[in-house]
Motif scaffolding. Structure first.
Motif, PDB file in Angstrom:
ATOM      1  N   UNK A   4       0.833  -1.211   0.000  1.00  0.00           N
ATOM      2  CA  UNK A   4       0.000   0.000   0.000  1.00  0.00           C
ATOM      3  C   UNK A   4       0.869   1.264   0.000  1.00  0.00           C
ATOM      4  N   UNK A   5       2.029   1.188   0.644  1.00  0.00           N
ATOM      5  CA  UNK A   5       2.952   2.323   0.672  1.00  0.00           C
ATOM      6  C   UNK A   5       3.783   2.371  -0.606  1.00  0.00           C
ATOM      7  N   UNK A   6       4.283   1.199  -0.968  1.00  0.00           N
ATOM      8  CA  UNK A   6       5.205   1.078  -2.099  1.00  0.00           C
ATOM      9  C   UNK A   6       4.591   1.642  -3.383  1.00  0.00           C
ATOM     10  N   UNK A   7       3.320   1.374  -3.580  1.00  0.00           N
ATOM     11  CA  UNK A   7       2.664   1.802  -4.821  1.00  0.00           C
ATOM     12  C   UNK A   7       2.404   3.305  -4.837  1.00  0.00           C
ATOM     13  N   UNK A   8       2.657   3.979  -3.726  1.00  0.00           N
ATOM     14  CA  UNK A   8       2.416   5.423  -3.669  1.00  0.00           C
ATOM     15  C   UNK A   8       3.708   6.246  -3.663  1.00  0.00           C
ATOM     16  N   UNK A   9       4.837   5.605  -3.844  1.00  0.00           N
ATOM     17  CA  UNK A   9       6.093   6.361  -3.837  1.00  0.00           C
ATOM     18  C   UNK A   9       6.308   7.004  -5.202  1.00  0.00           C
ATOM     19  N   UNK A  10       6.586   8.293  -5.178  1.00  0.00           N
ATOM     20  CA  UNK A  10       6.750   9.063  -6.418  1.00  0.00           C
ATOM     21  C   UNK A  10       8.084   9.813  -6.391  1.00  0.00           C
TER      22      UNK A  10
ATOM     23  N   UNK B 173       8.818  10.967  -2.543  1.00  0.00           N
ATOM     24  CA  UNK B 173       7.765  11.267  -1.574  1.00  0.00           C
ATOM     25  C   UNK B 173       6.651  10.229  -1.670  1.00  0.00           C
ATOM     26  N   UNK B 174       5.876  10.124  -0.588  1.00  0.00           N
ATOM     27  CA  UNK B 174       4.699   9.250  -0.584  1.00  0.00           C
ATOM     28  C   UNK B 174       3.505  10.104  -1.004  1.00  0.00           C
ATOM     29  N   UNK B 175       2.839   9.664  -2.053  1.00  0.00           N
ATOM     30  CA  UNK B 175       1.663  10.377  -2.561  1.00  0.00           C
ATOM     31  C   UNK B 175       0.431   9.904  -1.794  1.00  0.00           C
ATOM     32  N   UNK B 176      -0.010  10.734  -0.865  1.00  0.00           N
ATOM     33  CA  UNK B 176      -1.175  10.358  -0.057  1.00  0.00           C
ATOM     34  C   UNK B 176      -2.476  10.895  -0.642  1.00  0.00           C
ATOM     35  N   UNK B 177      -2.416  11.458  -1.838  1.00  0.00           N
ATOM     36  CA  UNK B 177      -3.630  12.070  -2.403  1.00  0.00           C
ATOM     37  C   UNK B 177      -4.632  11.000  -2.813  1.00  0.00           C
ATOM     38  N   UNK B 178      -5.907  11.374  -2.766  1.00  0.00           N
ATOM     39  CA  UNK B 178      -6.975  10.415  -3.025  1.00  0.00           C
ATOM     40  C   UNK B 178      -6.871   9.809  -4.428  1.00  0.00           C
ATOM     41  N   UNK B 179      -6.603  10.660  -5.414  1.00  0.00           N
ATOM     42  CA  UNK B 179      -6.552  10.120  -6.791  1.00  0.00           C
ATOM     43  C   UNK B 179      -5.121   9.818  -7.262  1.00  0.00           C
TER      44      UNK B 179
ATOM     45  N   UNK C 258       2.217  15.437  -8.174  1.00  0.00           N
ATOM     46  CA  UNK C 258       3.427  15.504  -8.996  1.00  0.00           C
ATOM     47  C   UNK C 258       4.625  16.044  -8.231  1.00  0.00           C
ATOM     48  N   UNK C 259       4.335  16.813  -7.173  1.00  0.00           N
ATOM     49  CA  UNK C 259       5.406  17.559  -6.497  1.00  0.00           C
ATOM     50  C   UNK C 259       5.604  17.082  -5.070  1.00  0.00           C
ATOM     51  N   UNK C 260       6.851  17.110  -4.609  1.00  0.00           N
ATOM     52  CA  UNK C 260       7.109  16.794  -3.208  1.00  0.00           C
ATOM     53  C   UNK C 260       6.394  17.822  -2.324  1.00  0.00           C
ATOM     54  N   UNK C 261       6.385  19.075  -2.783  1.00  0.00           N
ATOM     55  CA  UNK C 261       5.801  20.174  -2.019  1.00  0.00           C
ATOM     56  C   UNK C 261       5.258  21.183  -3.032  1.00  0.00           C
ATOM     57  N   UNK C 262       3.936  21.249  -3.132  1.00  0.00           N
ATOM     58  CA  UNK C 262       3.297  22.145  -4.110  1.00  0.00           C
ATOM     59  C   UNK C 262       3.783  23.585  -3.934  1.00  0.00           C
ATOM     60  N   UNK C 263       3.910  24.014  -2.674  1.00  0.00           N
ATOM     61  CA  UNK C 263       4.244  25.409  -2.393  1.00  0.00           C
ATOM     62  C   UNK C 263       5.645  25.771  -2.888  1.00  0.00           C
ATOM     63  N   UNK C 264       6.518  24.775  -2.985  1.00  0.00           N
ATOM     64  CA  UNK C 264       7.886  25.062  -3.433  1.00  0.00           C
ATOM     65  C   UNK C 264       8.072  24.588  -4.874  1.00  0.00           C
ATOM     66  N   UNK C 265       8.022  23.279  -5.085  1.00  0.00           N
ATOM     67  CA  UNK C 265       8.329  22.749  -6.422  1.00  0.00           C
ATOM     68  C   UNK C 265       7.215  23.014  -7.430  1.00  0.00           C
ATOM     69  N   UNK C 266       5.960  22.905  -7.014  1.00  0.00           N
ATOM     70  CA  UNK C 266       4.853  23.168  -7.931  1.00  0.00           C
ATOM     71  C   UNK C 266       4.906  24.594  -8.443  1.00  0.00           C
TER      72      UNK C 266
END
Ligand code: ZN
Length: 201
Positions: A148-154, A163-169, A173-181
């Motif tokens: 469950x964790x492995x499939x969410x690593x991006x 980073x672990x993508x904890x988003x519902x869908x 794309x970004x480790x941190x939207x506020x910085x990299x996005x």
């Protein structure tokens, strides 16, 4: 110069990936650098992680008694973590040799400690005493092997941090939207402006 261990530097979502991300711009031979090059930073990172990763750690404080002594163990867990989970994120599968390397590195981190870990998905809950950083790092890395964790690593599309993508869908794309996005958006905007200024469509 000492590192300022800001919340952004804990964008990995779990301790083991935050540690992997202490090498900045991996794969870039010119600009890449290691925030643990000064071993004193290992202790400072652990102190900050006690705060920023308190949920994963169930409030347990990480301790580093002798940074120089544990540095080889920490660095080998960190590098094995990055190799395995970066390639898993790219390939969708685990390389046996990389798994073997991670297990050996984690065994060294756990080896001599008389710890017990909770037999649930909250391994650090078992007791509330301070915990050796290298042991916490090993348990955090091993926990990422759960499917469950492995499939969410991006891999961040801007800075290449893990980073672990904890988003519902599962579309982060970004480790941190506020910085990299935002940095990526600004780059795109700048490029578009330049093309327009040059009279091209
Ligand atoms: Zn990033």
């Amino acid at each position: 110069m000492t590192v300022s261990w800001t919340p952004h530097r804990f964008s990995g979502g779990v301790l083991a990936l935050d540690a992997a991300n202490t090498v900045v711009l991996r794969g870039d031979p010119v600009r890449s650098f290691d925030r643990f090059a000064d071993v004193a930073e290992i202790a400072r990172f652990a102190e900050a992680a006690s705060l920023h990763r308190s949920e994963e750690l169930d409030g347990r404080r990480l301790i580093v008694e002798d940074a120089r002594n544990i540095a080889p163990k920490v660095l080998s867990i960190r590098e094995a973590t990055d190799r395995l989970f970066r390639s898993a994120a790219q390939e969708g599968s685990i390389a046996a040799a990389e798994l073997a390397a991670l297990l050996v590195a984690c065994a060294a981190g756990l080896g001599s400690l008389g710890e017990r870990f909770d037999a649930t998905d909250r391994p650090f809950r078992a007791v509330q005493t301070p915990l050796a950083f290298e042991a916490a790092l090993a348990v955090s890395a091993l926990s990422l092997l759960q499917p469950a964790r492995l499939s969410r690593i991006r891999i961040c599309a801007n800075c290449r941090w893990l980073f672990v993508d904890g988003s519902r869908n599962r579309s982060r794309l970004w480790c941190d939207m506020a910085v990299c996005g935002n940095r990526r958006k600004a780059q795109r905007h700048y490029r578009r402006r330049r093309v327009e200024d040059n009279g091209h469509a």
